[in-house]
Design a protein around this motif. Structure first.
Motif, PDB file in Angstrom:
ATOM      1  N   MET A   1      -4.455  10.857 -18.104  1.00 57.40           N
ATOM      2  CA  MET A   1      -5.165  12.020 -18.659  1.00 57.40           C
ATOM      3  C   MET A   1      -6.034  12.695 -17.613  1.00 57.40           C
ATOM      4  N   LYS A   2      -6.743  11.854 -16.846  1.00 54.89           N
ATOM      5  CA  LYS A   2      -7.732  12.407 -15.917  1.00 54.89           C
ATOM      6  C   LYS A   2      -7.100  13.073 -14.694  1.00 54.89           C
ATOM      7  N   PHE A   3      -6.083  12.408 -14.099  1.00 55.16           N
ATOM      8  CA  PHE A   3      -5.537  12.918 -12.836  1.00 55.16           C
ATOM      9  C   PHE A   3      -4.049  13.299 -12.898  1.00 55.16           C
ATOM     10  N   GLY A   4      -3.381  12.990 -14.035  1.00 51.33           N
ATOM     11  CA  GLY A   4      -1.915  13.024 -14.060  1.00 51.33           C
ATOM     12  C   GLY A   4      -1.250  14.381 -13.938  1.00 51.33           C
ATOM     13  N   ALA A   5      -1.820  15.425 -14.595  1.00 49.72           N
ATOM     14  CA  ALA A   5      -1.113  16.713 -14.735  1.00 49.72           C
ATOM     15  C   ALA A   5      -0.519  17.261 -13.433  1.00 49.72           C
ATOM     16  N   PRO A   6      -1.310  17.415 -12.339  1.00 49.44           N
ATOM     17  CA  PRO A   6      -0.717  17.987 -11.120  1.00 49.44           C
ATOM     18  C   PRO A   6       0.388  17.120 -10.516  1.00 49.44           C
ATOM     19  N   PHE A   7       0.288  15.799 -10.688  1.00 48.66           N
ATOM     20  CA  PHE A   7       1.318  14.899 -10.147  1.00 48.66           C
ATOM     21  C   PHE A   7       2.623  15.081 -10.926  1.00 48.66           C
ATOM     22  N   ILE A   8       2.506  15.153 -12.262  1.00 50.73           N
ATOM     23  CA  ILE A   8       3.701  15.346 -13.107  1.00 50.73           C
ATOM     24  C   ILE A   8       4.380  16.668 -12.735  1.00 50.73           C
ATOM     25  N   GLU A   9       3.546  17.723 -12.560  1.00 51.82           N
ATOM     26  CA  GLU A   9       4.049  19.061 -12.219  1.00 51.82           C
ATOM     27  C   GLU A   9       4.829  19.028 -10.907  1.00 51.82           C
ATOM     28  N   LEU A  10       4.214  18.360  -9.897  1.00 52.00           N
ATOM     29  CA  LEU A  10       4.848  18.290  -8.575  1.00 52.00           C
ATOM     30  C   LEU A  10       6.191  17.556  -8.657  1.00 52.00           C
ATOM     31  N   ILE A  11       6.209  16.411  -9.368  1.00 53.48           N
ATOM     32  CA  ILE A  11       7.439  15.600  -9.461  1.00 53.48           C
ATOM     33  C   ILE A  11       8.530  16.370 -10.205  1.00 53.48           C
ATOM     34  N   LYS A  12       8.143  17.044 -11.317  1.00 49.60           N
ATOM     35  CA  LYS A  12       9.104  17.822 -12.113  1.00 49.60           C
ATOM     36  C   LYS A  12       9.795  18.882 -11.240  1.00 49.60           C
TER      37      LYS A  12
ATOM     38  N   LEU B   1       7.062  10.915  -1.411  1.00 52.05           N
ATOM     39  CA  LEU B   1       5.856  10.110  -1.172  1.00 52.05           C
ATOM     40  C   LEU B   1       4.849  10.890  -0.305  1.00 52.05           C
ATOM     41  N   LYS B   2       5.345  11.545   0.716  1.00 51.31           N
ATOM     42  CA  LYS B   2       4.467  12.339   1.591  1.00 51.31           C
ATOM     43  C   LYS B   2       3.791  13.448   0.779  1.00 51.31           C
ATOM     44  N   MET B   3       4.566  14.135  -0.065  1.00 51.32           N
ATOM     45  CA  MET B   3       4.020  15.220  -0.889  1.00 51.32           C
ATOM     46  C   MET B   3       2.952  14.703  -1.868  1.00 51.32           C
ATOM     47  N   LEU B   4       3.215  13.520  -2.469  1.00 51.56           N
ATOM     48  CA  LEU B   4       2.250  12.940  -3.415  1.00 51.56           C
ATOM     49  C   LEU B   4       0.964  12.526  -2.702  1.00 51.56           C
ATOM     50  N   LYS B   5       1.121  11.978  -1.494  1.00 53.10           N
ATOM     51  CA  LYS B   5      -0.078  11.573  -0.732  1.00 53.10           C
ATOM     52  C   LYS B   5      -0.915  12.792  -0.347  1.00 53.10           C
ATOM     53  N   ASP B   6      -0.227  13.884   0.015  1.00 51.16           N
ATOM     54  CA  ASP B   6      -0.960  15.128   0.346  1.00 51.16           C
ATOM     55  C   ASP B   6      -1.711  15.641  -0.876  1.00 51.16           C
ATOM     56  N   LEU B   7      -1.037  15.607  -2.038  1.00 49.62           N
ATOM     57  CA  LEU B   7      -1.676  16.067  -3.280  1.00 49.62           C
ATOM     58  C   LEU B   7      -2.886  15.190  -3.606  1.00 49.62           C
ATOM     59  N   ARG B   8      -2.715  13.882  -3.443  1.00 54.12           N
ATOM     60  CA  ARG B   8      -3.809  12.949  -3.732  1.00 54.12           C
ATOM     61  C   ARG B   8      -5.016  13.243  -2.832  1.00 54.12           C
ATOM     62  N   LYS B   9      -4.722  13.502  -1.558  1.00 60.76           N
ATOM     63  CA  LYS B   9      -5.783  13.796  -0.589  1.00 60.76           C
ATOM     64  C   LYS B   9      -6.544  15.063  -0.992  1.00 60.76           C
ATOM     65  N   LYS B  10      -5.779  16.086  -1.428  1.00 65.19           N
ATOM     66  CA  LYS B  10      -6.362  17.382  -1.807  1.00 65.19           C
ATOM     67  C   LYS B  10      -7.289  17.198  -3.024  1.00 65.19           C
TER      68      LYS B  10
ATOM     69  N   LEU C   1     -14.024  12.212  -3.771  1.00 64.85           N
ATOM     70  CA  LEU C   1     -13.708  10.807  -4.032  1.00 64.85           C
ATOM     71  C   LEU C   1     -12.755  10.291  -2.961  1.00 64.85           C
ATOM     72  N   PRO C   2     -12.782   8.990  -2.670  1.00 62.53           N
ATOM     73  CA  PRO C   2     -11.758   8.444  -1.768  1.00 62.53           C
ATOM     74  C   PRO C   2     -10.394   8.530  -2.463  1.00 62.53           C
ATOM     75  N   PRO C   3      -9.287   8.731  -1.709  1.00 58.54           N
ATOM     76  CA  PRO C   3      -7.961   8.884  -2.321  1.00 58.54           C
ATOM     77  C   PRO C   3      -7.546   7.722  -3.228  1.00 58.54           C
ATOM     78  N   PHE C   4      -7.915   6.482  -2.861  1.00 59.38           N
ATOM     79  CA  PHE C   4      -7.462   5.335  -3.642  1.00 59.38           C
ATOM     80  C   PHE C   4      -8.049   5.298  -5.044  1.00 59.38           C
ATOM     81  N   VAL C   5      -9.139   6.050  -5.264  1.00 60.80           N
ATOM     82  CA  VAL C   5      -9.733   6.092  -6.605  1.00 60.80           C
ATOM     83  C   VAL C   5      -8.802   6.873  -7.547  1.00 60.80           C
ATOM     84  N   ILE C   6      -8.108   7.874  -7.003  1.00 58.19           N
ATOM     85  CA  ILE C   6      -7.195   8.682  -7.825  1.00 58.19           C
ATOM     86  C   ILE C   6      -6.018   7.800  -8.251  1.00 58.19           C
ATOM     87  N   PHE C   7      -5.151   7.417  -7.320  1.00 59.14           N
ATOM     88  CA  PHE C   7      -4.068   6.461  -7.572  1.00 59.14           C
ATOM     89  C   PHE C   7      -3.914   5.592  -6.343  1.00 59.14           C
ATOM     90  N   GLN C   8      -3.624   4.297  -6.581  1.00 61.85           N
ATOM     91  CA  GLN C   8      -3.378   3.409  -5.433  1.00 61.85           C
ATOM     92  C   GLN C   8      -1.974   3.641  -4.865  1.00 61.85           C
TER      93      GLN C   8
END
Length: 729
Positions: A591-602, A538-547, A554-561
């Protein structure tokens, strides 16, 4: 001996069986001897042969009164198949044309028809009564006889008139009454109403030793059901829901998750219902999701599980529905989900009913609550309800309570308190009142009897309501007290109870373990995240979202809540398809924001050797997709949101929630036309600027910052939807 010989010959010749089951032979002999007969036989025990065989062997036509058209059709088809003759069995009900009715009556008059199935409503029609007077009636079979009693789970007023009509048809016509579920109270109602006090009673044991009973708290119920079915892949089952809407929803979720399921309820047309039944019998579908309209007369021997999505309204209903599992003596898993909210809903349904009906309904429901919340052997409780004694060691761990670790208490003192109070105060109080006294609840009934001055008042406060419920329930199961069902559940001492007060001895009771509910609605949300979050991820995903938010201004919540990130930490989605199933993502955001999140989780899953709980990635339905599509189309036509809400019959607040979930899942909606109508431009700019720099998307925070004098909650919600739609999608 002559009867006996022809009995077995007919059984073999007509039904292909070599032996009778249980009491069947004695029951059939009793009917052939023209004696009134009362049969209480659990589902799957072979009730129908008890009137079908003697009908085939008797002169004249047997009239079978049955409450369901589907049940009649099913049985008539079976009899015709066995006998190889269309005329041998007929039914008379509202589904027939005039031509059909003429043919039926001609066959009956010609003596070709041995069984005539009639709905109670059709039986009371004058021309049918006149017709039945003109034929030779061998006997009358009243199937599902519990429908006579208001205390039964399926009371039908027309059943009350049956005796009167039989008297009008002819004298001394024998009756066989049959039911799969009847408490002592319902049995007495049936005897009284059908005037068959001298009838021979045949009562089989209600114990179905092959059925496993379990009650679970209603937490993430859809996910639990999907997981259960996938763990029992290749087996057929039935899921019961209380509402048609829920039936449709659950069936849709199952299909989306690769489980072949069909809905079944009274709102579907007769052809669809018949097709669904056939597909289930032919195993073209694995699961039927149904209201209680499904199952009567469906003789599928290898149903392997019955799930109650909602707790049933009565123990009879529960017993009959679970009884559809494992009729062949093989595995039968019965799982019911329980929540306080369901109980509240069922109580609300009763509010508009007449007082006596409401009192009866409340007591019947209370039995279900006691059963669900108790830690005592489930089988013992079910059999006690039907007036049968059972030693729990005979359960063989075939219920969740017998398998669970137990907390025993020395019950001598609390039992003595309860029994002593009942003896001293007379049989005037139910368990609720006695517990209120012990807990020191000074409500109106307690004070009106001056029980707030009683020595026991408040003496059991420390132990708690759950403790006293357990004591009273087990005092009843152990036959120290009984409920006077005619007088709204008032508790009375039994002979054993009176003896115990004179000569107490050591008694052990089990204390109920309260159910734990992990989400406040006892709920159905497929997508709520589990409590066991992977905090490191969760910490890693929040850091990625912030980046990413910084890069895109954009504010972070626009990417994912936050709830979406929480769920990613439970399910570890590693493909775009899986990410789309996460709540609040949808294909637009994936499609718009998913790729880096999928990569990080994988990468995280690989590095940490994580075994992903794939069976828990339950796909939700297009979540009321028809409504959502319609909302999107109406917004495209620039129709006001308040007008859309009233056209759809939902509140403006609920419509905003729907619009919000569409936008949060990544779909762009242009609601500017409506916002301009509702909010001044300078106020819009102010809210827009606020959200651009906000860390969180909380409306309460926004109102605090912007001032509640200028904006309503809905204004900010509207602006937030517009903001997310324009910047995030």
């Amino acid at each position: 001996m002559e009867i006996e010989k022809s009995l077995f010959d007919n059984l073999q010749e007509f039904f292909g069986f070599d032996t009778f089951k249980g009491d069947q032979e004695a029951i059939i002999t009793n009917v052939l001897n023209k004696k009134d007969t009362f049969v209480i036989m659990p589902t799957g025990g072979g009730k129908s042969i008890c009137y079908q065989l003697p009908a085939l062997m008797s002169d004249g036509t047997a009239i079978v009164i049955s409450p369901l058209i589907a049940l009649m059709k099913n049985q008539v088809d079976q009899l015709r198949a066995f006998g190889g003759n269309e005329s041998i069995a007929h039914f008379l009900n509202s589904s027939l044309t005039k031509g059909d009715i003429t043919k039926v009556k001609a066959d009956v008059s010609a003596g070709k028809t041995k069984l005539l199935y009639v709905a109670p409503e059709s039986l009371s029609k004058e021309d049918n009564v006149l017709f039945l007077k003109s034929i030779k009636v061998s006997f009358v079979a009243v199937d599902e006889a519990h429908c006579i009693s208001e205390w039964g789970h399926d009371f039908r007023p027309e059943y009350r008139k049956i005796r009167q009509i039989i008297n009008g048809i002819g004298e001394n016509i024998p009756i066989i009454a049959l039911t799969a579920t009847a408490t002592p109270k319902v049995q007495s109602d049936i005897r009284k109403n059908l005037q068959m006090n001298n009838a021979t009673l045949f009562k089989s044991s209600f114990n179905r030793s092959n059925l496993y009973y379990e009650v679970r708290p209603k937490n993430k119920v859809v996910r639990e059901i999907v997981r259960f079915i996938k763990n029992n892949s290749g087996k057929t089952g039935i899921i019961y829901c209380l509402s048609r809407k829920k039936v449709e929803e659950i069936a849709e979720v199952l299909n989306i998750n690769g489980i072949k399921a069909l809905p079944y309820h009274a709102g579907l047309d007769a052809k669809t219902r018949a097709d669904t039944q056939d597909k289930f019998l032919m195993e073209d579908v694995e699961v039927i999701v149904a209201t209680i309209a499904f199952g009567m007369g469906i003789d599928k021997p290898d149903v392997r599980y019955v799930i109650h999505h909602d707790i049933p309204k009565s123990m009879e209903g529960y017993y009959q529905e679970t009884g559809r599992a494992g009729r062949d003596g093989g595995e039968g898993l019965c799982v019911a989900f329980y929540s306080k909210k369901d109980v509240e809903k069922l109580t609300k349904f009763m509010k508009d009913k007449p007082v006596s009906e409401r009192e009866i309904g409340t007591q019947i429901l209370k039995e279900v609550i006691d059963y669900s919340e108790s830690s005592v052997c489930r089988r013992k409780q079910i059999l006690h309800y039907f007036g049968e004694k059972f030693d729990e060691t005979g359960c063989n761990n075939m219920c969740d309570n017998c398998r669970a670790p137990k907390t025993h208490i020395d019950a001598e003192e609390p039992l003595f308190k309860v029994l002593g109070f009942i003896k001293e105060q007379g049989d005037k109080f139910d368990d609720h009142h006695i517990i209120n006294v012990l807990m020191g609840q000074n409500n109106q009934p307690v004070s009106s009897y001056k029980h707030d001055e009683h020595k026991l008042f408040g003496s059991g406060k420390e132990e708690g309501v759950n403790y006293w419920n357990s004591v009273i329930r087990q005092a009843e199961l152990a036959d120290f007290i009984k409920k006077d069902i005619d007088h709204y559940g008032l508790l009375t001492l039994t002979e054993s109870g009176k003896k115990y007060l004179n000569n107490p001895y050591a008694v052990k009771f089990i204390i109920n373990k309260p159910m734990e509910f992990t989400d406040e609605d006892g709920g159905d949300d497929v997508t709520q995240s589990s409590a066991a979050l992977d905090t490191e991820l969760l910490k890693m995903l929040k850091d990625l979202r912030k980046k990413i938010a910084k890069q895109k201004s954009l504010p972070p919540f626009v990417i994912f809540q936050d709830p979406s990130l929480d769920e990613m930490c439970t399910h570890y989605p590693i493909t775009s398809e899986e990410l789309k199933q996460i709540h609040g993502v949808g294909s637009g955001k994936a499609m718009k924001f998913g790729a880096p999140f999928i990569e990080l989780i994988k990468q995280y899953v690989e590095d940490n050797n994580i075994d992903r709980p794939q069976d828990l990635v339950v796909k939700s339905t297009a979540n009321k997709s028809a409504l959502k599509v319609s909302i999107i189309q109406n917004i495209d036509r620039k129709i006001g949101l308040d007008d859309i809400a009233s056209a759809k019959g939902i509140s403006y607040e609920d419509l905003l929630k729907e619009v919000e979930s569409i936008v949060y899942s990544g779909t762009r909606l242009n609601i500017g036309y409506f916002v301009d109508e509702m909010i001044d431009q300078d106020l819009q700019d102010e809210v827009y600027d606020y959200f651009k720099s906000a860390e969180v998307d909380s409306i309460k925070e926004a109102l605090k910052e912007l001032g509640e004098a200028d904006y309503t909650y809905e204004d900010i919600q509207l602006m937030r939807i517009k903001f997310i739609s324009e910047l995030g999608n």
